[in-house]
Design a protein around this motif. Structure first.
Motif, PDB file in Angstrom:
ATOM      1  N   THR A  95     -11.725 -13.233   6.042  1.00 48.51           N
ATOM      2  CA  THR A  95     -11.496 -14.318   7.011  1.00 48.51           C
ATOM      3  C   THR A  95     -12.703 -14.443   7.949  1.00 48.51           C
ATOM      4  O   THR A  95     -13.155 -15.558   8.244  1.00 48.51           O
ATOM      5  N   GLU A 142      -6.471 -16.056   1.841  1.00 46.51           N
ATOM      6  CA  GLU A 142      -5.130 -15.624   1.421  1.00 46.51           C
ATOM      7  C   GLU A 142      -4.780 -16.186   0.039  1.00 46.51           C
ATOM      8  O   GLU A 142      -4.017 -15.589  -0.705  1.00 46.51           O
ATOM      9  N   ARG A 170      -5.363 -15.531  14.380  1.00 45.29           N
ATOM     10  CA  ARG A 170      -5.778 -14.263  13.779  1.00 45.29           C
ATOM     11  C   ARG A 170      -4.619 -13.267  13.769  1.00 45.29           C
ATOM     12  O   ARG A 170      -3.860 -13.179  14.730  1.00 45.29           O
ATOM     13  N   GLY A 171      -4.519 -12.551  12.705  1.00 49.24           N
ATOM     14  CA  GLY A 171      -3.408 -11.610  12.546  1.00 49.24           C
ATOM     15  C   GLY A 171      -2.109 -12.290  12.156  1.00 49.24           C
ATOM     16  O   GLY A 171      -1.041 -11.677  12.158  1.00 49.24           O
TER      17      GLY A 171
HETATM   18  N1  ASP Z   1      -6.534 -13.015   7.345  1.00 48.75           N
HETATM   19  C1  ASP Z   1      -6.095 -13.398   8.663  1.00 48.75           C
HETATM   20  C2  ASP Z   1      -6.955 -12.710   9.720  1.00 48.75           C
HETATM   21  O1  ASP Z   1      -7.865 -12.005   9.388  1.00 48.75           O
HETATM   22  C3  ASP Z   1      -4.635 -13.169   8.897  1.00 48.75           C
HETATM   23  C4  ASP Z   1      -4.193 -11.722   8.865  1.00 48.75           C
HETATM   24  O2  ASP Z   1      -4.925 -10.857   8.361  1.00 48.75           O
HETATM   25  O3  ASP Z   1      -3.094 -11.436   9.368  1.00 48.75           O
HETATM   26  O4  ASP Z   1      -6.729 -12.921  10.884  1.00 48.75           O
END
Ligand code: ASP
Ligand code: ADP
Ligand code: MG
Length: 424
Positions: free
Chosen positions: A47, A78, A154-155
């Motif tokens: 990401t 994803e 993020r996350g």
């Molecule tokens: N790939 C996304 C990020 O790096 C979502 C996640 O990892 O939860 O934020």
């Protein structure tokens, strides 16, 4: 037979070897007779890589049109993960099918880069499960009413997993990550940090909102709203450990305040380096001044966190608040151009090198003197407190960023967080 949602984070999906191990673990659960939905993140670093590429070419001030493209780009991380994982599951002899957010669809609002899930259409997924398939759904993304791809911040894969679990009324949502549970503080900063067997939903909500990135805050909000049984555990244990052992490992987010949890006054310490402090000096101390300063900031969609207003001298006062570091330059500019001329403020000062350190615990409700113990500990370490904010179950302080680790370590020790909890 139960319906189980597994979520695997970036490190857990970090290589084809790791993805094979995830598939073996999921296959173990499926063979035990469970219906399985898996929500993976992008492979670690992906990401960031995608957003880095996007930012090289994006206009400096990104409006909705640019943010739309950012989401379309970021969501591809994803999409690769779900396809790879479905293939790895098929190699384990399972029937598996992958879906992107837009295929399910996971419906969101149109707030690009921080969209909120509105609903999840579950017909397709239910039909697949009934046909004995493992369903793999992208984390982090959805589709708005205009057919645009959105991402959840993020996350955000944590939130996707919990939302899927809520929509499907899953029996449990297991968040597999690179640590073996929720710790008293980030174990990368304090090696003595201890894993909690359980943490109350309210405490987890505070920890997440105050910067502990082990779970995205919105995933905890979803779990609370829909009462989704949620557990954080490691994807780095051998994949073939017995399911009974695995199912009890890690940290369970509980909704009951049982006696065990009452015993710890402070359960955890969170910290956040993502904020910046801004002070508007010499504003007239009169009714409406807070609104005159913060109104334009809020109108510009900038989140404000800790706020303090000093006592006034000669009818003038200083007013400080914190914003996200990413909004720092924009806020200063806005204050200088829009607020200073209206309020007659003498000066706008800023400090991006601050951090917020917080102690969290439901035991703080019934114990006095917890905050003062925090302040005493910081003073003994020679750390100056710039701002304070409290709620029933947390106390946060804003301090100089360079003292962050020292503060977290000292507080971790003084609140006995490195000692095993009595009732565990
Ligand atoms: N790939 C996304 C990020 O790096 C979502 C996640 O990892 O939860 O934020
Ligand atoms: P994932 O990629 O699996 O979503 P994250 O990096 O988002 O993983 O979250 C896991 C990380 O959260 C851990 O590696 C750890 O450094 C960090 N972390 C911060 N606070 C805590 C805490 N209180 N307990 C456990 N991990 C924490
Ligand atoms: Mg994460």
């Amino acid at each position: 037979m139960a319906l189980i949602v597994h979520k695997y984070g970036g490190t857990s999906m970090g290589s084809t070897e790791r993805i094979r191990s995830v598939a073996q673990r999921v296959a173990k659960w499926a063979r035990a007779g469970h219906q399985m939905i898996v929500v993976p993140s992008a492979m670690s670093g992906e990401t960031n890589r995608l957003l880095g590429l996007a930012k090289e070419l994006a206009p400096p001030a990104m409006g909705p049109a640019a943010l739309r493209e950012l989401d379309a780009i970021a969501a591809t991380g994803e999409q690769v993960s779900v396809g790879l994982l479905a293939l790895a599951l098929q190699s384990q002899g399972l029937e598996a099918v992958s879906y992107s957010g837009w295929q399910v669809p996971v419906r969101t609002d149109s707030a690009f880069t921080k969209a909120r899930i509105a609903s999840i259409e579950d017909d397709r997924v239910r039909a697949d499960l009934a046909a004995g398939k493992v369903v793999v759904i992208t984390g982090f993304q959805g589709l708005d009413d205009e057919g645009n791809v959105t991402t959840l911040g993020r996350g955000g894969s944590d939130t996707s997993a919990v939302a899927v679990a809520a929509a499907m009324r899953a029996d449990e949502c297991l968040i597999y990550t690179d640590v073996d549970g929720v710790y008293t503080t980030d174990p990368r900063i304090v090696p003595e940090a201890r894993r909690l067997h359980t943490i109350s939903f309210e405490e987890m909500l505070e920890m997440a909102s105050l910067g502990s990135k082990v779970l995205q805050i919105r995933s905890v909000e979803f779990a609370g709203k829909y009462r989704v049984p949620l557990r954080v555990l490691s994807s780095f244990t051998p994949w073939d450990i017995p399911i009974e052992v695995e199912a009890k490992s890690g940290t369970l987010i509980t909704f009951e305040e049982d006696e065990k949890m009452e015993q710890a006054v402070v359960s955890g310490i969170a910290f956040n380096r993502d904020e910046a402090k801004i002070t508007v000096m010499g504003v007239p101390d009169r009714p409406g001044i807070a609104y005159q300063i913060l109104g334009p900031v809020a109108d510009a969609n900038i989140d404000i966190d800790v706020i303090i207003q000093n006592v006034s001298h000669d009818g003038k006062t200083d007013f400080s608040f914190t914003v996200n570091r990413g909004d720092y330059a924009r806020t200063i500019e806005l204050l200088k151009t829009q607020v200073t001329p209206v309020t007659g403020a003498a000066q706008v000062l800023g400090d991006p090198k601050i951090c917020k350190v917080s102690i969290v615990g439901i035991g703080m409700r019934s114990h006095v003197g917890v905050a003062s113990k925090m302040f005493r500990t910081l003073s003994e370490e020679g750390i100056n407190i710039q701002m304070i904010s409290t709620s029933e179950i947390k106390t946060s302080v804003v301090i100089d960023e360079k003292y962050m680790e020292l503060a977290v370590r000292a507080l971790h020790k003084v609140f006995d967080l490195d000692q095993p909890a009595v009732a565990e």
